[in-house]
Design an enzyme around this catalytic site. Structure first.
Site, mmCIF file in Angstrom:
data_model
loop_
_atom_site.group_PDB
_atom_site.id
_atom_site.type_symbol
_atom_site.label_atom_id
_atom_site.label_comp_id
_atom_site.label_asym_id
_atom_site.label_seq_id
_atom_site.Cartn_x
_atom_site.Cartn_y
_atom_site.Cartn_z
ATOM 1 N N ARG A 99 -42.158 16.078 -44.258
ATOM 2 C CA ARG A 99 -41.819 14.975 -45.177
ATOM 3 C C ARG A 99 -41.969 13.662 -44.434
ATOM 4 O O ARG A 99 -41.381 13.473 -43.377
ATOM 5 C CB ARG A 99 -40.392 15.105 -45.710
ATOM 6 C CG ARG A 99 -40.156 14.302 -47.011
ATOM 7 C CD ARG A 99 -38.686 14.268 -47.445
ATOM 8 N NE ARG A 99 -37.894 13.527 -46.492
ATOM 9 C CZ ARG A 99 -36.681 13.891 -46.069
ATOM 10 N NH1 ARG A 99 -36.113 14.981 -46.515
ATOM 11 N NH2 ARG A 99 -36.039 13.153 -45.197
ATOM 12 N N ASN B 63 -40.818 13.873 -40.654
ATOM 13 C CA ASN B 63 -39.994 15.067 -40.398
ATOM 14 C C ASN B 63 -40.860 16.315 -40.276
ATOM 15 O O ASN B 63 -41.671 16.592 -41.163
ATOM 16 C CB ASN B 63 -39.014 15.277 -41.556
ATOM 17 C CG ASN B 63 -38.059 14.108 -41.715
ATOM 18 O OD1 ASN B 63 -37.100 13.974 -40.957
ATOM 19 N ND2 ASN B 63 -38.330 13.242 -42.677
ATOM 20 N N GLU C 179 -32.502 14.650 -35.199
ATOM 21 C CA GLU C 179 -32.719 14.757 -36.633
ATOM 22 C C GLU C 179 -31.395 14.944 -37.340
ATOM 23 O O GLU C 179 -30.419 15.349 -36.731
ATOM 24 C CB GLU C 179 -33.603 15.981 -36.938
ATOM 25 C CG GLU C 179 -34.988 15.935 -36.334
ATOM 26 C CD GLU C 179 -35.758 14.706 -36.744
ATOM 27 O OE1 GLU C 179 -35.654 14.286 -37.910
ATOM 28 O OE2 GLU C 179 -36.450 14.138 -35.881
ATOM 29 N N GLY C 180 -31.398 14.674 -38.642
ATOM 30 C CA GLY C 180 -30.257 15.072 -39.464
ATOM 31 C C GLY C 180 -29.281 13.962 -39.806
ATOM 32 O O GLY C 180 -28.290 14.190 -40.488
ATOM 33 N N ARG D 54 -34.484 8.684 -52.138
ATOM 34 C CA ARG D 54 -33.077 8.605 -51.744
ATOM 35 C C ARG D 54 -32.649 7.151 -51.807
ATOM 36 O O ARG D 54 -33.375 6.257 -51.386
ATOM 37 C CB ARG D 54 -32.877 9.096 -50.314
ATOM 38 C CG ARG D 54 -32.639 10.571 -50.214
ATOM 39 C CD ARG D 54 -32.501 10.991 -48.775
ATOM 40 N NE ARG D 54 -33.624 10.517 -48.000
ATOM 41 C CZ ARG D 54 -33.718 10.662 -46.676
ATOM 42 N NH1 ARG D 54 -32.753 11.255 -46.009
ATOM 43 N NH2 ARG D 54 -34.780 10.212 -46.038
ATOM 44 N N SER E 194 -35.499 18.327 -45.945
ATOM 45 C CA SER E 194 -34.660 18.848 -47.030
ATOM 46 C C SER E 194 -34.824 18.073 -48.336
ATOM 47 O O SER E 194 -35.561 17.100 -48.412
ATOM 48 C CB SER E 194 -33.205 18.857 -46.588
ATOM 49 O OG SER E 194 -32.850 17.587 -46.121
ATOM 50 N N LYS F 177 -39.148 11.150 -32.420
ATOM 51 C CA LYS F 177 -39.362 9.708 -32.652
ATOM 52 C C LYS F 177 -40.261 9.125 -31.571
ATOM 53 O O LYS F 177 -40.968 8.145 -31.791
ATOM 54 C CB LYS F 177 -38.025 8.977 -32.684
ATOM 55 C CG LYS F 177 -37.419 8.864 -34.079
ATOM 56 C CD LYS F 177 -36.563 9.997 -34.480
ATOM 57 C CE LYS F 177 -35.923 9.838 -35.840
ATOM 58 N NZ LYS F 177 -35.298 11.083 -36.303
ATOM 59 N N LYS G 206 -33.229 4.561 -31.763
ATOM 60 C CA LYS G 206 -33.127 5.971 -32.151
ATOM 61 C C LYS G 206 -33.300 6.911 -30.961
ATOM 62 O O LYS G 206 -34.246 6.754 -30.186
ATOM 63 C CB LYS G 206 -34.222 6.309 -33.177
ATOM 64 C CG LYS G 206 -34.208 5.445 -34.418
ATOM 65 C CD LYS G 206 -35.236 5.952 -35.420
ATOM 66 C CE LYS G 206 -35.278 5.052 -36.644
ATOM 67 N NZ LYS G 206 -36.223 5.561 -37.662
ATOM 68 N N GLU H 191 -39.777 7.543 -40.747
ATOM 69 C CA GLU H 191 -39.947 8.642 -39.790
ATOM 70 C C GLU H 191 -40.788 9.737 -40.419
ATOM 71 O O GLU H 191 -41.000 9.767 -41.632
ATOM 72 C CB GLU H 191 -38.599 9.220 -39.335
ATOM 73 C CG GLU H 191 -37.835 9.914 -40.432
ATOM 74 C CD GLU H 191 -36.850 10.961 -39.929
ATOM 75 O OE1 GLU H 191 -36.953 11.438 -38.785
ATOM 76 O OE2 GLU H 191 -35.962 11.324 -40.713
#
Ligand code: ADP
Ligand code: MG
Length: 514
Positions: free
Chosen positions: A132, A152, A408-409, A490, A157, A334, A404, A150
Site C-alpha cells: 500500500r 508499506n 511500522e504500525g 483515512r 491493513s 523508511k 521517523k 510512505e
C-alpha cells in the site's frame, strides 16, 4: 482543478438529522462488518470475546481531487515493480541495513534471519507483496499533487474495511443524504467503486495457485499470521472471505497467532522443507502451507524472545510463499524511501541514483514516481545528513519536519518540537537510524467523524492509500502478477499528527471525486 472547493459540503446537520444519520451508520456498519473489536474501555469485561463495534468512520465521503486519485491508482503497478526489484537487490538492501542496524536492533535481527536462510539456501523463489502506497495531497501555487507519505510492504491493513466504507457512503448517498434539509451539496457525489478486498484476495490467490498441489499428498492452504488481541480482526476476515469465495478451487484459510507458529507448524524433512500446519482442533488434519500472509511480525512487540525469532526463521526458510519475505519487509524501511528520494549532492535536479538503479531515469513512469516524492533526508554525516541535522536541531526549522525510525504500525514518529527533544536523548552515532521528512500539509477540509458513538465535527486531513499486489520470482526476476488493488481513505482531525485507524488516531473514509 486547482483547489478542493468544499462550498457548503458536507451539509450542516440539524440535531435530529445527525441523530438519524448516526443511527443508520451504527446499524449499517455492524450489519456489514465495518467493525472492530471494541477498545478495552468499551469492552468492559467481555471475557467471551463476543463484542464488536463500528469502526470509526466519517459521516460523509471526503472530497478528493480526481486527477490526484487517478494518478495514484495509475502509478501503483510501477511502484509494485520498483519494490519487487528492490526486494531482489540484496546488495542494495545490505547497504540500507548497514546504515541503520547500529542503532536498531530489530532491523539487525530481521537481517540475521535472512542471512541464516541465505546460508543454507532459500527453497522458495516466489515472493508475494500486498503493498500500500500512502499519499497526501500537496497544494502548490498552481496545482494539486500527490506526495508519498510512505510505502508499506508488510501487513498493509484496512483493505477489507475499505471496500465496506465505500459501500456505506454509497448507501448513505442513495438513501440518506437526499432526506437532509440542505441536501443539495450532497447530491451528485462521484463515488468510485473500491474492490480492495477482492483485489488483495486476488493477489493471495495468484500465489496460492502458483504454489501448486502438494507433492506430499496434503491439502494446501493459506495461513494468516495474526497478533494476539488484534482488534482489527474483521478487516482480515473480509480478505479471508473474499479469498475463500473467489475462483473455482476452494482455498482453505487458517488464522494462527504469530506466537503459536512453533507449536502448530513444522517443516517436512525433505530438501524442499514444506511448511506443515496441523489443525489444532483436529490434529489428524495436516495442511501444506502454500502462502503465509503476515499480519504480525512487523514490529519488535511480536518478538518478545528468541523463540519468536526462531518462528520467523521457520517461516522464512520454508517452501511457503511469504507475504512478505524478510527482504521485502526490509524494502519497506523508511531508509529505503529516503535513499530513493534524496538527490545527489552535486545536482539536486537529477533522478536520485538509487531510483535510477531500478528504473530507467528518463522513462515517463520513473518521472511520474519522482513527482510523488517529497524532501526526505538522512540524519547521517553525509553533507545532506549534516544539513538535515541542522534542520532537526533548530527550534524553528524542526517545525516543518517529521522524524521517523524504521518502524511500522503507527505511534513511532516524532513531530516538530519533539524532534530535537528526541535527538537529545540518543547518542549521535545512532541518529542515522532515523530519517527526516518534510511535513506535507494538505488543504484542510471539514467533516464529521463517528467514533465510539460520538460525533466529532471539525477540520480534517485525508490520507489516500493505494493497494497493489505483486508476485515475482526472486531468482529470475520474472513478475508473474502485478495489479493495482483498490484504495483506502483515512481521515484524521487536523490537530492530530498520526493518522492510523488501528492506533486510534484516524478513521475510515471514502472519496467523492472533485
Ligand atoms: P507508520 O509506518 O507508523 O504508519 P507513517 O510514515 O505512515 O508511519 O506515519 C504515520 C502517520 O503520520 C501518517 O499516517 C501520517 O498521518 C503522518 N505523517 C507521516 N509522515 C508525514 C509527512 N511527511 N507529512 C504529513 N504527515 C505525515
Ligand atoms: Mg503509515
Amino acid at each position: 482543478m486547482s483547489s478542493i472547493t468544499q462550498g457548503s459540503y458536507p451539509p450542516l446537520l440539524q440535531d435530529a438529522e445527525k441523530e438519524r444519520l448516526v443511527q443508520v451508520v451504527k446499524d449499517w456498519t455492524v450489519a456489514h462488518g465495518l467493525t472492530v473489536r471494541p477498545p478495552p474501555a468499551i469492552a468492559g469485561n467481555d471475557t467471551e470475546g463476543i463484542l464488536a463495534t463500528s469502526a470509526p468512520v466519517t459521516l460523509f465521503p471526503s472530497p478528493f481531487p480526481k486527477s490526484c486519485f487517478e494518478e495514484a491508482k495509475a502509478i501503483q503497478t510501477t511502484y509494485n515493480e520498483l519494490y519487487a526489484l528492490i526486494s531482489q537487490d540484496e546488495e542494495f538492501l545490505t547497504e540500507m541495513v548497514k546504515e541503520v542496524a547500529g542503532g536498531d536492533e530489530f532491523i539487525a535481527n530481521l537481517w540475521n534471519v535472512h542471512l541464516r536462510v541465505k546460508k543454507e539456501g532459500y527453497v522458495q523463489n516466489l515472493a508475494l507483496g500486498l503493498f500500500r502506497s500512502d499519499y497526501m495531497v500537496h497544494q502548490d501555487d498552481a496545482s494539486l499533487q500527490i506526495k508519498q507519505v510512505e510505502f508499506n510492504t508488510i501487513a498493509s491493513s484496512f483493505g477489507g474495511l475499505s471496500t465496506q466504507t465505500s459501500l456505506l457512503h454509497k448507501h448513505l448517498a442513495q438513501h440518506e443524504y437526499p432526506l437532509l434539509s440542505s441536501s443539495s451539496s450532497a447530491s451528485n457525489l462521484d463515488l468510485p467503486s473500491n474492490d480492495s478486498a477482492a483485489g488483495l484476495a486476488a493477489g493471495l490467490r495468484a500465489a496460492f495457485d502458483a504454489y501448486g498441489p502438494s507433492t506430499l499428498g496434503h491439502p494446501t492452504c493459506v495461513l494468516f499470521l495474526t497478533q494476539t488481541g488484534e482488534r482489527n480482526v474483521f478487516d482480515q476476515r473480509h480478505l479471508e472471505y473474499a479469498l475463500t469465495s473467489s475462483g473455482p478451487n476452494k482455498v482453505p484459510v487458517f488464522r494462527l497467532p504469530f506466537s503459536d507458529i512453533l507449536t502448530h507448524t513444522t517443516l517436512a524433512s525433505t530438501p524442499t522443507r514444506q511448511l506443515l500446519y496441523t489443525l489444532p482442533s483436529n490434529p489428524s488434519l495436516v495442511f501444506e502451507v502454500a502462502v503465509v500472509y503476515l499480519r504480525a511480525g512487523y514490529g519488535p512487540g511480536d518478538y518478545p524472545d528468541q523463540e519468536a525469532w526462531e518462528a520467523r526463521y521457520q517461516i522464512e526458510r520454508s517452501n511457503a510463499v511469504c507475504c512478505p519475505t524478510v527482504l521485502t519487509q526490509l524494502a519497506g524501511m523508511k531508509k529505503v524511501q529516503q535513499v530513493l528520494a534524496t538527490p545527489e549532492e552535486s545536482n539536486s535536479n537529477s533522478v536520485p541514483s538509487a531510483l535510477a538503479k531500478f528504473m530507467p531515469p528518463t522513462a515517463e513512469k520513473t518521472q511520474r514516481l519522482l513527482k510523488t516524492f517529497t524532501n526526505i533526508y538522512p540524519l547521517d554525516t553525509s553533507s545532506s545528513g549534516l544539513h538535515a541535522r541542522s534542520l532537526a536541531t533548530s527550534p524553528t526549522q524542526c517545525q516543518k519536519y517529521v522524524m521517523k525510525p524504521q518502524r511500522e504500525g503507527g505511534g513511532n514518529n516524532f513531530y516538530r518540537s519533539a524532534i530535537p527533544e528526541q535527538l537529545a536523548k540518543i547518542p549521535e552515532e545512532h541518529w542515522n537510524s532515523f530519517i527526516l521528512m518534510e511535513i506535507i500539509e494538505p488543504p484542510a477540509l471539514a467533516n464529521s467523524i463517528l467514533r465510539n458513538g460520538k460525533v466529532e465535527v471539525g477540520g480534517v486531513i485525508c490520507e489516500l492509500g493505494v493497494y497493489g499486489t505483486c508476485l515475482w520470482d526472486q531468482s529470475s526476476g520474472e513478475i508473474k502478477f502485478n495489479e493495482e488493488a483498490g484504495y483506502l481513505l483515512r481521515t484524521k482531525g487536523d490537530k492530530s499528527e498520526e493518522g492510523g485507524v488501528a492506533a486510534g488516531y484516524g478513521c475510515m473514509d471514502s472519496v467523492t471525486l472533485v
